[in-house]
Design an enzyme around this catalytic site. Structure first.
Site, short mmCIF file in Angstrom:
data_model
loop_
_atom_site.label_atom_id
_atom_site.label_comp_id
_atom_site.label_asym_id
_atom_site.label_seq_id
_atom_site.Cartn_x
_atom_site.Cartn_y
_atom_site.Cartn_z
N TYR A 124 0.87 -1.17 0.00
CA TYR A 124 0.00 0.00 0.00
C TYR A 124 0.91 1.23 0.00
O TYR A 124 1.53 1.56 1.01
CB TYR A 124 -0.90 0.03 1.23
N HIS B 214 -4.25 -2.93 -7.84
CA HIS B 214 -5.52 -3.47 -7.37
C HIS B 214 -6.56 -2.38 -7.20
O HIS B 214 -7.71 -2.50 -7.62
CB HIS B 214 -5.30 -4.19 -6.04
N HIS B 215 -6.18 -1.28 -6.56
CA HIS B 215 -7.10 -0.15 -6.46
C HIS B 215 -6.32 1.14 -6.24
O HIS B 215 -5.16 1.14 -5.84
CB HIS B 215 -8.15 -0.35 -5.36
N HIS C 120 -2.86 0.42 -4.08
CA HIS C 120 -2.65 -0.94 -3.59
C HIS C 120 -2.10 -1.78 -4.74
O HIS C 120 -2.75 -1.96 -5.77
CB HIS C 120 -3.98 -1.52 -3.09
N HIS D 22 -17.13 -3.39 -2.90
CA HIS D 22 -15.74 -3.86 -2.84
C HIS D 22 -15.57 -5.01 -1.86
O HIS D 22 -15.89 -4.89 -0.68
CB HIS D 22 -14.83 -2.71 -2.43
N HIS E 2 -12.57 -8.63 -1.68
CA HIS E 2 -11.40 -9.21 -2.33
C HIS E 2 -11.79 -10.53 -2.99
O HIS E 2 -12.94 -10.70 -3.41
CB HIS E 2 -10.27 -9.36 -1.32
N MET F 270 -12.34 -7.83 2.61
CA MET F 270 -13.04 -6.60 2.94
C MET F 270 -14.51 -6.76 2.54
O MET F 270 -14.84 -7.59 1.70
CB MET F 270 -12.42 -5.40 2.23
#
Length: 584
Positions: A207, A240-241, A308, A389, A391, A464
């Protein structure tokens, strides 16, 4: 039944329609997307109030074309239509379904209506329509969930799926606003928020956070659109985001780039999500009624950029310049918009048992303290969009609104959630959330491929359960999330636990099977929920301890206070608020 090597001379032989100039032009279809990475299969589509969806496929081939819906991304069970033009000019078109990987069977009920089918030297173009629900058990319903679309084509008119170019694309078909319906301002500029030459660590999860000033403006502007900046195709598979958080103007911010949730807690400052992008998403333009305000004394001057990275192959030496591009204009919309983060508070007690075919987690938001937290009365929230959202274990999400103990509506849901398609979506109509309403986020997980507990956390292999609600007019509330009392869950599973930490440790001693999985899910649903509310200033927190979903009719609220240490989440004084929440 026929094999996927299809040698019948026709499905349905049809005469080529006369494409005379006197025929009216077909209605334009509002939405479009390529169904493959090489841009060989282009689809337009639209839907109407009669629950009819129209498709048009333009495929770079002079052979057969197939299109359809897959239950979960595989060929077996797929609902497929096949069409093309024979060398003699006659056309074929029919509705089929895949029995298994080797066999197709023609449907007894032909529920796709052909509107036109043409072929030139380069393209075969099909236009057809069908109802959302056909009542044919071999057809898959078109719903508001993410659809898995299968497309394929060949170089001639002998259908051979095993030798064809076959593609799978996840797509949300129930879009409600097309780009042509949005107002593009005549005056605008772009502003990039991105990392510069960041070396992606050879770690599974990173992150990366940095703080970036927003543009200095002489007058108020609106951010009306955003889009991702991904530097290379290889990096796209690792990003990823990307989240952009607004910072309080009183915050003292660090410099440089660092781990967001590492040793330096200052890199986790700023909690108000402004815009966000996740894998599979694209650009997003806000509706004509609202946009993000910048340039006034009340607006943030700095943002926190969070990216991320998931580098599962531990590839070294990669350099990244990814970020978010903002589109800004002085042409103002009627309202300033905000984003409310809801769902299960990721730390410290979110968990999913291993070996679960289906396991639901619940996160509760109680908004009765919004006025006190905001500092002024909070106007009704007009919610127009959302982003869901989870995973890799996530299979579905649902956001439900309650008022005075009664369910008002399902705000949004996706029962066929796909981790590879996380995008901001518009609601069919703007809905209203009032202060005092409850928002329940339900996530469905599947962990059949896992032998250990999956805990909530930042890694892609953690989990999450979040829903971001886009609304107007803006207030100061940044998030409202809940999590169940882990001690109650531990006791339901026959484990001893005197505090939350012991409760989490106790989960590792449970013998997980279908019975204990169901017991844990039931206990998590019925347990008291600790609800935490944050404002844009992360140091202002509010807690609730809630009995809910039929277990009791009393909410116990822990009053909000300003924390000197934003990381101190210990509750303070206790009050009680009567309320009843409808049992699902």
């Amino acid at each position: 039944m026929t094999s996927l090597l299809w040698t019948k001379s026709f499905l349905f032989l049809l005469s080529i329609p006369c494409l005379c100039s006197s025929q009216p032009s077909p209605s334009p279809l509002r939405f479009s997307a390529f169904l493959d990475h090489s841009n060989m299969v282009f689809m337009r589509w639209d839907h109407d109030e009669e629950e009819m969806m129209t498709f048009e496929l333009q495929v770079r081939t002079v052979g057969w074309v197939a299109f359809g819906f897959s239950p979960h991304g595989e060929l077996p069970g797929s609902d497929i239509v096949i069409g093309g033009v024979f060398p003699n000019g006659s056309i074929y078109f029919s509705d089929w379904h895949a029995v298994d990987e080797e066999n197709l069977k023609e449907d007894k009920s032909q529920d796709y209506q052909l509107l036109s089918l043409t072929e030139d030297e380069t393209f075969t173009t099909l236009r057809f329509k069908r109802y959302f629900q056909t009542c044919d058990p071999n057809d898959l319903d078109i719903t508001g969930d993410t659809a898995r679309l299968i497309s394929a084509f060949g170089t001639d008119d002998t259908v051979q799926f095993s030798k064809s170019q076959r593609f799978l694309k996840s797509l949300f078909l129930m879009r409600v606003i097309s780009p042509t319906e949005l107002n593009d301002p005549k005056i605008f500029f772009t502003y990039d928020l991105k990392l510069n030459d960041f070396p992606i660590p050879a770690d599974e999860t990173t992150y990366a956070c940095t703080f970036i000033p927003l543009p200095i403006l002489k007058q108020k502007h609106h951010i009306y659109k955003f889009e991702p900046i991904i530097t290379t195709h290889q990096n796209r598979s690792m990003v990823h985001h990307i989240l952009v958080y607004a910072c309080s103007n009183g915050s003292v911010l660090p410099t440089g780039i660092s781990e967001c949730y590492g040793a330096d807690p200052d890199f986790a400052l700023c909690s108000q999500v402004v815009v966000g992008w996740a894998v599979g998403g694209g650009s997003y333009q806000f509706p004509n009624e609202a946009a993000i305000s910048i340039g006034t004394p009340m607006d943030p001057q700095y943002i926190r950029l969070e990216i991320h990275y998931s580098n599962f192959d531990l590839i070294p030496g990669l350099i990244d310049n990814s970020g978010i591009r903002l589109y800004c204009t002085p042409d103002l919309r009627p309202y300033d918009m905000g984003v409310l983060q809801t769902g299960v508070f990721t730390f410290p007690v979110h968990f999913i048992p291993p070996g679960a075919d289906a396991y639901k987690s619940y996160g509760l938001c109680k908004s009765s303290q919004f006025n006190e937290m905001n500092g002024t009365p909070v106007p009704d929230l007009k919610v127009f969009g959302f982003l869901l959202h989870t995973h890799l274990a996530g299979r579905g999400l649902k956001v439900v609104q309650y008022r005075n103990g009664e369910q008002v509506r399902i705000i949004c849901e996706d029962n066929k959630y796909d981790f590879s398609l996380q995008e901001t979506r518009d609601l069919k109509e703007v809905i209203t959330i009032k202060v005092g309403d409850e928002i329940l986020v339900e996530c469905n997980f599947q962990t059949l491929d896992r032998t250990e507990i999956t805990f909530g956390g930042p890694s892609t292999l953690n989990e999450m359960c979040l829903a971001f609600l886009f609304y107007y007019p803006r207030n100061n509330i940044s998030s409202c999330m809940g999590y169940p009392d882990i001690q109650q869950i531990a006791h339901a599973l026959g484990q001893e636990a005197s505090d939350a930490m012991e409760g989490m440790i106790a989960m590792n001693y449970v013998e997980w099977n279908n019975e204990t999985i169901k017991t844990a899910e039931k206990a998590a649903k019925e347990a008291d929920q600790i609800v935490m509310i944050k404002t844009i200033d992360v140091s202002v927190l509010c807690f609730y301890l809630a009995e809910w979903l039929g277990v009791g009719e009393t909410w116990s609220a822990l009053e909000f206070e300003t924390k000197e240490d934003p990381g101190d989440y210990r509750p303070v004084s206790l009050t009680s608020i009567p309320v009843k929440l409808l049992e699902q």
